[in-house]
Design an enzyme around this catalytic site. Structure first.
Site, PDB file in Angstrom:
ATOM      1  N   HIS A 107      -2.670  60.983 -37.646  1.00  0.00           N
ATOM      2  CA  HIS A 107      -1.436  60.222 -37.865  1.00  0.00           C
ATOM      3  C   HIS A 107      -0.454  61.046 -38.679  1.00  0.00           C
ATOM      4  O   HIS A 107      -0.844  61.962 -39.415  1.00  0.00           O
ATOM      5  CB  HIS A 107      -1.696  58.872 -38.543  1.00  0.00           C
ATOM      6  CG  HIS A 107      -2.135  58.942 -39.982  1.00  0.00           C
ATOM      7  ND1 HIS A 107      -3.320  59.510 -40.386  1.00  0.00           N
ATOM      8  CD2 HIS A 107      -1.543  58.486 -41.121  1.00  0.00           C
ATOM      9  CE1 HIS A 107      -3.436  59.400 -41.693  1.00  0.00           C
ATOM     10  NE2 HIS A 107      -2.369  58.787 -42.178  1.00  0.00           N
ATOM     11  N   HIS A 110      -7.987  53.757 -43.859  1.00  0.00           N
ATOM     12  CA  HIS A 110      -7.578  52.895 -44.975  1.00  0.00           C
ATOM     13  C   HIS A 110      -6.103  52.472 -44.852  1.00  0.00           C
ATOM     14  O   HIS A 110      -5.433  52.204 -45.839  1.00  0.00           O
ATOM     15  CB  HIS A 110      -7.914  53.520 -46.339  1.00  0.00           C
ATOM     16  CG  HIS A 110      -7.229  54.811 -46.648  1.00  0.00           C
ATOM     17  ND1 HIS A 110      -7.843  55.829 -47.335  1.00  0.00           N
ATOM     18  CD2 HIS A 110      -5.981  55.263 -46.384  1.00  0.00           C
ATOM     19  CE1 HIS A 110      -7.006  56.835 -47.472  1.00  0.00           C
ATOM     20  NE2 HIS A 110      -5.855  56.517 -46.912  1.00  0.00           N
ATOM     21  N   HIS A 122      -1.755  56.472 -52.901  1.00  0.00           N
ATOM     22  CA  HIS A 122      -0.516  56.818 -52.184  1.00  0.00           C
ATOM     23  C   HIS A 122       0.682  56.765 -53.122  1.00  0.00           C
ATOM     24  O   HIS A 122       1.591  55.957 -52.941  1.00  0.00           O
ATOM     25  CB  HIS A 122      -0.348  55.892 -50.977  1.00  0.00           C
ATOM     26  CG  HIS A 122      -1.509  55.996 -50.031  1.00  0.00           C
ATOM     27  ND1 HIS A 122      -2.693  55.315 -50.229  1.00  0.00           N
ATOM     28  CD2 HIS A 122      -1.713  56.763 -48.928  1.00  0.00           C
ATOM     29  CE1 HIS A 122      -3.555  55.628 -49.274  1.00  0.00           C
ATOM     30  NE2 HIS A 122      -2.985  56.506 -48.472  1.00  0.00           N
ATOM     31  N   GLU A 129      -6.057  64.126 -44.078  1.00  0.00           N
ATOM     32  CA  GLU A 129      -6.891  63.450 -45.097  1.00  0.00           C
ATOM     33  C   GLU A 129      -8.321  63.203 -44.588  1.00  0.00           C
ATOM     34  O   GLU A 129      -9.151  62.691 -45.334  1.00  0.00           O
ATOM     35  CB  GLU A 129      -6.224  62.155 -45.581  1.00  0.00           C
ATOM     36  CG  GLU A 129      -6.106  61.051 -44.560  1.00  0.00           C
ATOM     37  CD  GLU A 129      -5.267  59.871 -45.058  1.00  0.00           C
ATOM     38  OE1 GLU A 129      -4.557  60.009 -46.067  1.00  0.00           O
ATOM     39  OE2 GLU A 129      -5.329  58.815 -44.419  1.00  0.00           O
TER      40      GLU A 129
HETATM   41 FE   LIG Z   1      -4.132  57.675 -46.952  1.00  0.00          FE
END
Ligand SMILES: [Fe+2]
Length: 420
Positions: free
Chosen positions: A193, A12, A59, A240
């Site tokens: 990441h 995303h 976020h 995540e």
């Molecule tokens: Fe995220």
């Protein structure tokens, strides 16, 4: 009865939205993004789900000062959030409050303590991949959305196994919904990441491919990995991927992966998977029993006279008015309200009926409409009306009459020093 048509795993990252909005469709640097999502878009067109259960994390956009592990979007619609440069030029997507209320009842009965939200916009975690997966025009989207917002940024966060169990329970909730709707489930988030600190820029394609493989064939083998182990292999923000596990938990034990892509242009891999729920495992419990269990704690509540539980259905119906009354906790708004009640209510978009209820201080009318008592306390504080006056009005009594039903003839309210 509702059915599950399959699952999608998707990154995303905001890169996807950027590529779409900048129309980079034919740019060779960006083209692989669109090539990865075209089959997903085709899949949505073919399956035509009525609702997409969308598992993502915000976020620090809509959720910052109140941070919860599992928040269910129960509202009528969700717009694109402003993340600093204004919202994207895409329409709001419809929610499904009735389905959301059912899912909430089953999840809570299964001991998942949710929070519920409405009136909040969704950030890139939702709309970035949505805008290349699901058809939309300026009027709306091809399906409704049930957002499941997962708190994966503030430590402590739930374990991988907890996310999986949430997914298993979600499956039970979906399959016990009595309406004949088709439901798809998306698990979102980047693979390896890291975007913060000296460790930023971390990627591990080898682990990403292993994770995707195991997600399909042996997801339960991943459940004992700690958050730290996931972060060591996939970078801190890469942890995540637990949201992919939640999606996988909501599918059958055996699934068929009919599409898989992986593209790493910059910081976060852009990966997609379609997982067909071909096996359609039977629910772990008779759906009728699930529904009864979900209602068990409230059976008989509807017969309590003069009692109006603030259900999700009532909170959605009364949201605009409750939201307006809550806005009176802001000093500038209540100043405006005191100076020009009607104008402030009109500016807030209240309907004729809602404005009448407030104008006439129709306390019991507001309760019947779907206002929760604690918003009435705020209106009382702003207009100099005490709680006892409101209670007396509920019962059609004068204040002295109501006071006679109490042990002491007092009055009080929640007004602070501003109103003394
Ligand atoms: Fe995220």
């Amino acid at each position: 009865m509702a059915t599950i048509v399959g699952g999608i795993a998707t990154s995303h990252t905001p890169t996807i939205a950027f590529a779409k909005d900048a129309k980079k469709f034919d740019d060779p640097v960006w083209k692989p993004i669109f090539e990865g999502y075209e089959p997903v878009q085709e899949w949505f067109r073919a399956k035509q789900p009525d609702v997409l259960v969308y598992i993502y994390n915000d976020h620090m956009t809509a959720f910052f000062d109140h941070y919860s592990h599992f928040a269910l979007g129960v509202g009528e619609e969700f717009g694109p959030a402003d993340e600093g440069g204004g919202p994207r030029d895409i329409p709001a997507i419809k929610g499904d409050p009735e389905f959301a209320a059912h899912v909430a009842r089953v999840m809570v009965a299964n001991e998942f303590d949710l929070s519920y939200f409405q009136g909040k916009n969704l950030d890139h975690g939702a709309f970035s991949p949505l805008s290349v997966m699901v058809d939309h025009d300026d009027k709306g989207w091809a399906c409704k959305l049930l957002p499941v917002v997962c708190g994966v940024l503030t430590v402590p966060l739930p374990s991988a196994r907890r996310f999986w169990k949430f997914g298993r329970s979600l499956r039970q909730a979906i399959l016990s919904y009595p309406k004949d709707i088709k439901v798809a489930i998306a698990g979102t988030g980047g693979l390896s990441h890291q975007v913060h600190g000296e460790g930023c820029g971390f990627n591990n394609p080898e682990w990403d491919h292993e994770f995707m493989d195991r997600l399909e064939k042996d997801p339960e083998g991943l459940l004992d990995m700690t958050v730290a182990e996931l972060a060591k292999l996939g970078g801190w923000e890469g942890a995540e991927v637990v949201m992919w596990l939640m999606m996988r938990g909501a599918l059958s034990e055996k699934v068929e992966v009919t599409h898989k892509t992986y593209f790493l242009p910059s910081m976060t891999p852009i990966a997609t998977m379609i997982l067909e729920d071909t096996a359609q495992d039977a629910p772990v419990e008779d759906p009728e029993v699930t529904r009864e269990r979900a209602w068990h704690d409230y059976a008989g509540a509807e017969a309590l006279e003069g009692t109006y539980p603030f259900t999700i259905e009532r909170s959605v119906k009364g949201f605009r008015l409750n939201h307006f009354l809550h806005s009176l906790t802001d000093p500038a708004t209540r100043k405006k309200f005191r100076e020009d009640e009607e104008g402030t209510m009109l500016a807030a978009g209240l309907t004729d009926e809602e404005r009448r209820l407030v104008r006439e201080r129709d306390w019991i009318g507001m309760i019947h409409y779907g206002v929760i008592f604690f918003m009435l306390e705020k209106l009382g504080a702003v207009t100099g009306i005490g709680n006892i006056d409101i209670y007396a009005a509920f019962k059609g009594m004068t204040v002295p009459e109501f006071q006679k039903t109490r042990n002491a003839a007092i009055t009080y309210g929640v007004a602070g020093k501003e109103d003394k």
